[in-house]
Scaffold this motif. Structure first.
Motif, PDB file in Angstrom:
ATOM      1  N   ALA A  82       0.806  -1.227   0.000  1.00  0.00           N
ATOM      2  CA  ALA A  82       0.000   0.000   0.000  1.00  0.00           C
ATOM      3  C   ALA A  82       0.839   1.277   0.000  1.00  0.00           C
ATOM      4  N   PRO A  83       1.972   1.352   0.723  1.00  0.00           N
ATOM      5  CA  PRO A  83       2.757   2.599   0.687  1.00  0.00           C
ATOM      6  C   PRO A  83       3.277   2.964  -0.696  1.00  0.00           C
ATOM      7  N   PHE A  84       3.381   1.983  -1.593  1.00  0.00           N
ATOM      8  CA  PHE A  84       3.908   2.252  -2.928  1.00  0.00           C
ATOM      9  C   PHE A  84       2.788   2.394  -3.958  1.00  0.00           C
ATOM     10  N   ASP A  85       1.550   2.433  -3.468  1.00  0.00           N
ATOM     11  CA  ASP A  85       0.392   2.547  -4.358  1.00  0.00           C
ATOM     12  C   ASP A  85      -0.043   4.006  -4.435  1.00  0.00           C
ATOM     13  N   ASP A  86      -0.323   4.469  -5.635  1.00  0.00           N
ATOM     14  CA  ASP A  86      -0.735   5.856  -5.817  1.00  0.00           C
ATOM     15  C   ASP A  86      -2.091   6.135  -5.175  1.00  0.00           C
ATOM     16  N   SER A  87      -2.970   5.145  -5.163  1.00  0.00           N
ATOM     17  CA  SER A  87      -4.288   5.308  -4.538  1.00  0.00           C
ATOM     18  C   SER A  87      -4.669   4.012  -3.844  1.00  0.00           C
ATOM     19  N   PRO A  88      -4.097   3.746  -2.682  1.00  0.00           N
ATOM     20  CA  PRO A  88      -4.377   2.480  -1.991  1.00  0.00           C
ATOM     21  C   PRO A  88      -5.805   2.429  -1.462  1.00  0.00           C
ATOM     22  N   GLY A  89      -6.344   1.223  -1.416  1.00  0.00           N
ATOM     23  CA  GLY A  89      -7.667   1.000  -0.852  1.00  0.00           C
ATOM     24  C   GLY A  89      -7.601  -0.049   0.232  1.00  0.00           C
ATOM     25  N   MET A  90      -8.752  -0.474   0.688  1.00  0.00           N
ATOM     26  CA  MET A  90      -8.805  -1.476   1.750  1.00  0.00           C
ATOM     27  C   MET A  90      -8.556  -2.879   1.233  1.00  0.00           C
ATOM     28  N   SER A  91      -8.593  -3.071  -0.067  1.00  0.00           N
ATOM     29  CA  SER A  91      -8.361  -4.384  -0.652  1.00  0.00           C
ATOM     30  C   SER A  91      -6.921  -4.507  -1.136  1.00  0.00           C
ATOM     31  N   LEU A  92      -6.458  -5.740  -1.225  1.00  0.00           N
ATOM     32  CA  LEU A  92      -5.105  -6.013  -1.697  1.00  0.00           C
ATOM     33  C   LEU A  92      -5.105  -6.079  -3.216  1.00  0.00           C
ATOM     34  N   SER A  93      -4.244  -5.260  -3.836  1.00  0.00           N
ATOM     35  CA  SER A  93      -4.193  -5.217  -5.293  1.00  0.00           C
ATOM     36  C   SER A  93      -2.778  -4.871  -5.736  1.00  0.00           C
ATOM     37  N   VAL A  94      -2.536  -5.030  -7.036  1.00  0.00           N
ATOM     38  CA  VAL A  94      -1.231  -4.661  -7.581  1.00  0.00           C
ATOM     39  C   VAL A  94      -1.103  -3.142  -7.539  1.00  0.00           C
ATOM     40  N   PRO A  95      -0.084  -2.610  -6.873  1.00  0.00           N
ATOM     41  CA  PRO A  95      -0.006  -1.152  -6.703  1.00  0.00           C
ATOM     42  C   PRO A  95       0.396  -0.419  -7.970  1.00  0.00           C
ATOM     43  N   GLU A  96      -0.127   0.785  -8.088  1.00  0.00           N
ATOM     44  CA  GLU A  96       0.348   1.716  -9.115  1.00  0.00           C
ATOM     45  C   GLU A  96       1.565   2.436  -8.524  1.00  0.00           C
ATOM     46  N   PHE A  97       2.750   1.962  -8.872  1.00  0.00           N
ATOM     47  CA  PHE A  97       3.967   2.323  -8.147  1.00  0.00           C
ATOM     48  C   PHE A  97       4.198   3.832  -8.123  1.00  0.00           C
ATOM     49  N   THR A  98       4.496   4.323  -6.900  1.00  0.00           N
ATOM     50  CA  THR A  98       4.839   5.725  -6.691  1.00  0.00           C
ATOM     51  C   THR A  98       5.603   5.854  -5.379  1.00  0.00           C
ATOM     52  N   MET A  99       6.438   6.886  -5.302  1.00  0.00           N
ATOM     53  CA  MET A  99       7.150   7.207  -4.067  1.00  0.00           C
ATOM     54  C   MET A  99       6.614   8.488  -3.441  1.00  0.00           C
ATOM     55  N   ARG A 100       5.504   8.971  -3.983  1.00  0.00           N
ATOM     56  CA  ARG A 100       4.952  10.221  -3.510  1.00  0.00           C
ATOM     57  C   ARG A 100       4.474  10.130  -2.063  1.00  0.00           C
ATOM     58  N   ASN A 101       4.018   8.957  -1.655  1.00  0.00           N
ATOM     59  CA  ASN A 101       3.539   8.796  -0.281  1.00  0.00           C
ATOM     60  C   ASN A 101       4.669   9.009   0.732  1.00  0.00           C
ATOM     61  N   PHE A 102       5.854   8.533   0.417  1.00  0.00           N
ATOM     62  CA  PHE A 102       6.989   8.720   1.321  1.00  0.00           C
ATOM     63  C   PHE A 102       7.395  10.195   1.376  1.00  0.00           C
ATOM     64  N   LEU A 122      -5.408   6.588   3.792  1.00  0.00           N
ATOM     65  CA  LEU A 122      -4.748   5.289   3.703  1.00  0.00           C
ATOM     66  C   LEU A 122      -3.341   5.387   3.141  1.00  0.00           C
ATOM     67  N   ASP A 123      -3.103   6.333   2.235  1.00  0.00           N
ATOM     68  CA  ASP A 123      -1.765   6.458   1.672  1.00  0.00           C
ATOM     69  C   ASP A 123      -0.756   6.874   2.742  1.00  0.00           C
ATOM     70  N   LEU A 124      -1.120   7.847   3.584  1.00  0.00           N
ATOM     71  CA  LEU A 124      -0.211   8.310   4.634  1.00  0.00           C
ATOM     72  C   LEU A 124      -0.131   7.310   5.788  1.00  0.00           C
ATOM     73  N   ILE A 125      -1.263   6.739   6.167  1.00  0.00           N
ATOM     74  CA  ILE A 125      -1.274   5.790   7.291  1.00  0.00           C
ATOM     75  C   ILE A 125      -0.462   4.550   6.958  1.00  0.00           C
ATOM     76  N   SER A 126      -0.631   4.007   5.757  1.00  0.00           N
ATOM     77  CA  SER A 126       0.119   2.808   5.382  1.00  0.00           C
ATOM     78  C   SER A 126       1.612   3.094   5.291  1.00  0.00           C
ATOM     79  N   THR A 127       1.972   4.242   4.747  1.00  0.00           N
ATOM     80  CA  THR A 127       3.393   4.590   4.620  1.00  0.00           C
ATOM     81  C   THR A 127       4.031   4.795   5.982  1.00  0.00           C
TER      82      THR A 127
END
Length: 272
Positions: A32-52, A237-242
């Protein structure tokens, strides 16, 4: 034979299913931290480092991890030192009612939880001017961990031979020298266990830190994470997961280090 094989396959399948379900939250936390728009479900992330980058821009994120290190490390050090002294004394000195005292302390620490004792603890911390200080948090959380730490460490002390101590006593060693140079090296796995357990307990603690601290610059990560919500109360979720991933790394690395260093190969300093 066939029935036995089918039984083993069924138990293996059930175990694999349980382990898979238990691993899902860990997989979500890792992706989830590497996902551009993470959700509550597990999925292939849209890779990004913007959350960090967003977490690093938060004025309290990194300082909260530093505060957690100060509070958890200070509490772990205090618990290890005091538990070593108490466990050694209870293990070597024959005091009437020793075992009863130990079990009473352990029982009280389990029954009288932090929530039940929060009012008198807060009143005591206020009178001692420990509110909004790292020292106040360290003393309060350490007092709650000490009974169980003493109980655990005493078992390690009981398993160590006393012949070395008797030899050192013949040559004039003081009780403190015996403790530091003989007893402590023999129970290093026990000390490591207590240190990891204490640090992890304080690292994830929330109640005492939330009540005793007022200054945002002194809040640990376990409290700061609750500020990563919108004004309407929705989780980011993006900030909390990161932040959760960054916050969990020090404890995970410490556990791996201690496990590789000691593992289950040693007990009471004697090779199994």
């Amino acid at each position: 034979m066939i029935r036995h094989t089918l039984g083993r396959l069924a138990s293996t399948a059930v175990l694999a299913l349980v382990l898979g379900l238990a691993a899902l939250p860990m997989l979500w936390l890792a992706t989830a931290p590497f996902d551009d728009s993470p959700g509550m479900s597990l999925s292939v992330p849209e890779f990004t480092m913007r959350n960090f980058a967003a977490i690093l821009d938060n004025p309290y994120a990194l300082s909260s991890i530093r505060n957690s290190l100060i509070q958890a490390g200070g509490a772990a050090a205090l618990v290890v030192v005091l538990a070593s002294l108490a466990a050694y004394a209870l293990s070597r000195v024959r005091v009437p009612g020793r075992d009863v005292l130990l079990y009473v302390l352990l029982l009280l620490s389990s029954v009288v939880t932090g929530t039940a004792a929060m009012v008198p603890i807060f009143e005591l911390a206020t009178r001692l001017d420990l509110i909004d200080t790292h020292l106040g948090v360290i003393l309060v959380v350490s007092s709650g961990l000490l009974p169980a730490a003493i109980f655990i460490l005493k078992d390690f002390m009981d398993e160590t031979p006393t012949s070395y101590e008797e030899s050192a006593r013949v040559f004039g060693a003081s009780p403190l020298q015996i403790l530091l140079h003989i007893a402590v090296p023999l129970v290093r796995p026990g000390l490591a266990t207590i240190a990891v357990w204490s640090l992890a307990s304080v690292w994830g603690g929330f109640l005492f830190q939330f009540i005793l601290l007022r200054d945002p610059d002194k809040l640990p990560g376990s409290v700061i994470i609750y500020t990563l919500y919108t004004e309407g109360g929705a989780p980011k979720l993006d900030l909390i997961s990161t932040f959760s991933l960054l916050y969990s790394l020090p404890v995970v690395l410490m556990y791996v280090f201690v496990s590789r260093r000691y593992g289950f190969r040693f007990h009471g300093g004697i090779k199994a």
